[in-house]
Design an enzyme around this catalytic site. Structure first.
Site, PDB file in Angstrom:
ATOM      1  N   HIS A 227       0.914  -1.364  -0.127  1.00 40.94           N
ATOM      2  CA  HIS A 227      -0.153  -0.111  -0.127  1.00 40.94           C
ATOM      3  C   HIS A 227       0.735   1.391   0.003  1.00 40.94           C
ATOM      4  O   HIS A 227       1.601   1.485   0.843  1.00 40.94           O
ATOM      5  CB  HIS A 227      -0.865   0.032   1.030  1.00 40.94           C
ATOM      6  CG  HIS A 227      -1.884   1.224   1.220  1.00 40.94           C
ATOM      7  ND1 HIS A 227      -3.151   1.051   0.686  1.00 40.94           N
ATOM      8  CD2 HIS A 227      -1.698   2.371   1.654  1.00 40.94           C
ATOM      9  CE1 HIS A 227      -3.621   2.390   0.818  1.00 40.94           C
ATOM     10  NE2 HIS A 227      -2.687   3.051   1.542  1.00 40.94           N
ATOM     11  N   CYS A 228       0.774   2.100  -1.097  1.00 38.82           N
ATOM     12  CA  CYS A 228       1.761   3.081  -0.986  1.00 38.82           C
ATOM     13  C   CYS A 228       0.701   4.462  -0.315  1.00 38.82           C
ATOM     14  O   CYS A 228      -0.065   4.926  -1.146  1.00 38.82           O
ATOM     15  CB  CYS A 228       1.869   3.474  -2.548  1.00 38.82           C
ATOM     16  SG  CYS A 228       2.960   4.943  -2.683  1.00 38.82           S
ATOM     17  N   PRO A 229       1.532   4.947   0.615  1.00 33.21           N
ATOM     18  CA  PRO A 229       1.022   6.060   1.169  1.00 33.21           C
ATOM     19  C   PRO A 229       0.889   7.287   0.391  1.00 33.21           C
ATOM     20  O   PRO A 229      -0.035   8.162   0.602  1.00 33.21           O
ATOM     21  CB  PRO A 229       1.601   6.106   2.585  1.00 33.21           C
ATOM     22  CG  PRO A 229       2.748   5.369   2.315  1.00 33.21           C
ATOM     23  CD  PRO A 229       2.633   4.434   1.582  1.00 33.21           C
ATOM     24  N   ASN A 233      -3.085   4.475  -2.181  1.00 35.06           N
ATOM     25  CA  ASN A 233      -3.930   3.459  -3.093  1.00 35.06           C
ATOM     26  C   ASN A 233      -2.835   2.337  -2.986  1.00 35.06           C
ATOM     27  O   ASN A 233      -1.681   2.292  -2.618  1.00 35.06           O
ATOM     28  CB  ASN A 233      -3.847   3.836  -4.450  1.00 35.06           C
ATOM     29  CG  ASN A 233      -4.759   3.090  -5.241  1.00 35.06           C
ATOM     30  OD1 ASN A 233      -5.518   2.040  -4.590  1.00 35.06           O
ATOM     31  ND2 ASN A 233      -5.149   3.241  -6.414  1.00 35.06           N
TER      32      ASN A 233
END
Ligand SMILES: [Zn+2]
Ligand SMILES: [Zn+2]
Length: 343
Positions: A227-229, A233
């Protein structure tokens, strides 16, 4: 109480199955413990993770008869990993309402703001600055390409479905033993064979192979990478190559804008020829360009390293499956279409 016992014993798969079947029963036992207390007391990280994923956010702050939360029990017994996990989960889940949503979006919003501020500085101080000579048509085209690449990368990628799997939540209270969906899932050979690791108790689904549950998105995702903060997303099956495309576009954009900015200040005809005079001139006349260049070079180094790491983790066969197949299909369709034109 069976769930409490399974959580205490660390039988993660049984906890998963019981939660999946909504067989949690009475929530608190006579000591005021919920299953999360028992998993925390034993320091069982996997059971804690399953219970947090499938539970309510209030479970994290639930106190027993002595007034202790699951995190405090884990901390008292020096279960450091469990303490950290429960602490992070509380920060993520307990900030409910509009503030919780804002906290999840803040990095993505910050990224968009940084990119737009840099682009505005670049347009204002480099391309259209009145203290530089007007760009020739070719130079202006090259300079604007950087802006177009940066915005295209961001717009194309932002908030794309990474491959979320439809969940069967929200029907748990009304679920009956004879409900068709549940019966169908329980007949699944993997479940009958006791392979309960594929059950997602939070989404109430049997996960396909390579799918994982994302705690931030609270959904199961196919081929989850992480999960890329920064973009708020998941990076997973449907968007991992688009994410790489976004990174590559941003790297090219930063290279082009950096080259254009550097050329503008080096070739400034109004700057003195001596190095000292030139430095003073640039410092006074082109502060925006200097600030932009420093940020641009810093980001270029960071994003290039990150892009290299991403490329080294990706499987090239996936790329061939997704894009080479598409290209060959388009070529085949276009050749059939052109043959029909001549027929
Ligand atoms: Zn899930
Ligand atoms: Zn996610």
């Amino acid at each position: 109480m069976v769930t409490c016992r399974a959580a205490y014993k660390g039988f993660a798969d049984i906890v998963r199955l019981l939660l999946f079947l909504d067989a949690n029963g009475k929530h608190q036992d006579k000591e005021g413990f919920i299953p999360l207390h028992w998993a925390a007391i034993r320091g069982n990280l996997t059971a804690c993770r399953i219970l947090v994923q499938a539970g309510k956010k209030d479970d994290l702050m639930m106190t027993d008869n002595s007034g202790l939360t699951p995190q405090q029990h884990a901390s008292d017994r020096n279960h450091q990993q469990v303490t950290n996990f429960l602490g992070n989960a509380r920060k993520l889940h307990y900030e409910g309402g509009i503030f919780g949503k804002l906290s999840k979006l803040r990095l993505a919003a910050a990224l968009v703001c940084v990119i737009f501020m840099l682009l505005l500085t670049y347009i204002n101080s480099v391309i259209m600055a009145s203290n530089f000579p007007t760009l020739t048509d070719v130079s202006a085209f090259f300079a604007w390409i950087g802006v177009i690449l940066a915005t295209t990368g961001l717009i194309l990628f932002y908030r794309k479905d990474p491959g979320y799997i439809k969940s069967n939540r929200n029907d748990s209270k009304d679920t009956r033993d004879d409900e068709p969906l549940l019966k169908l899932e329980l007949r699944d050979p993997a479940i009958l064979a006791g392979k309960w690791t594929r059950l997602c108790a939070a989404c109430k689904i049997i996960q396909p192979l390579e799918a994982e549950h994302c705690d931030t998105c609270e959904r199961c995702v196919e081929q989850l990478d992480h999960h890329c903060p920064l973009i708020s997303n998941c990076i997973a099956k449907k968007n991992k190559w688009d994410f790489l495309g976004f990174l590559v576009l941003e790297v090219f954009a930063m290279m082009i804008t950096g080259i254009v900015s550097l050329t503008r200040i080096v070739r400034d005809p109004w700057a003195p020829s001596s190095i000292g005079g030139w430095l003073l001139h640039v410092g006074y006349q082109h502060v925006g360009v200097v600030l932009f260049l420093v940020s641009d070079i810093f980001l270029l180094i960071c994003v290039s390293i990150f892009t290299y790491v991403q490329i080294s983790q990706y499987n090239v066969d996936d790329f061939q499956d997704k894009y080479i197949w598409k290209a060959s299909t388009i070529a085949r369709v276009s050749s059939v279409w052109s043959c029909r034109q001549y027929a």
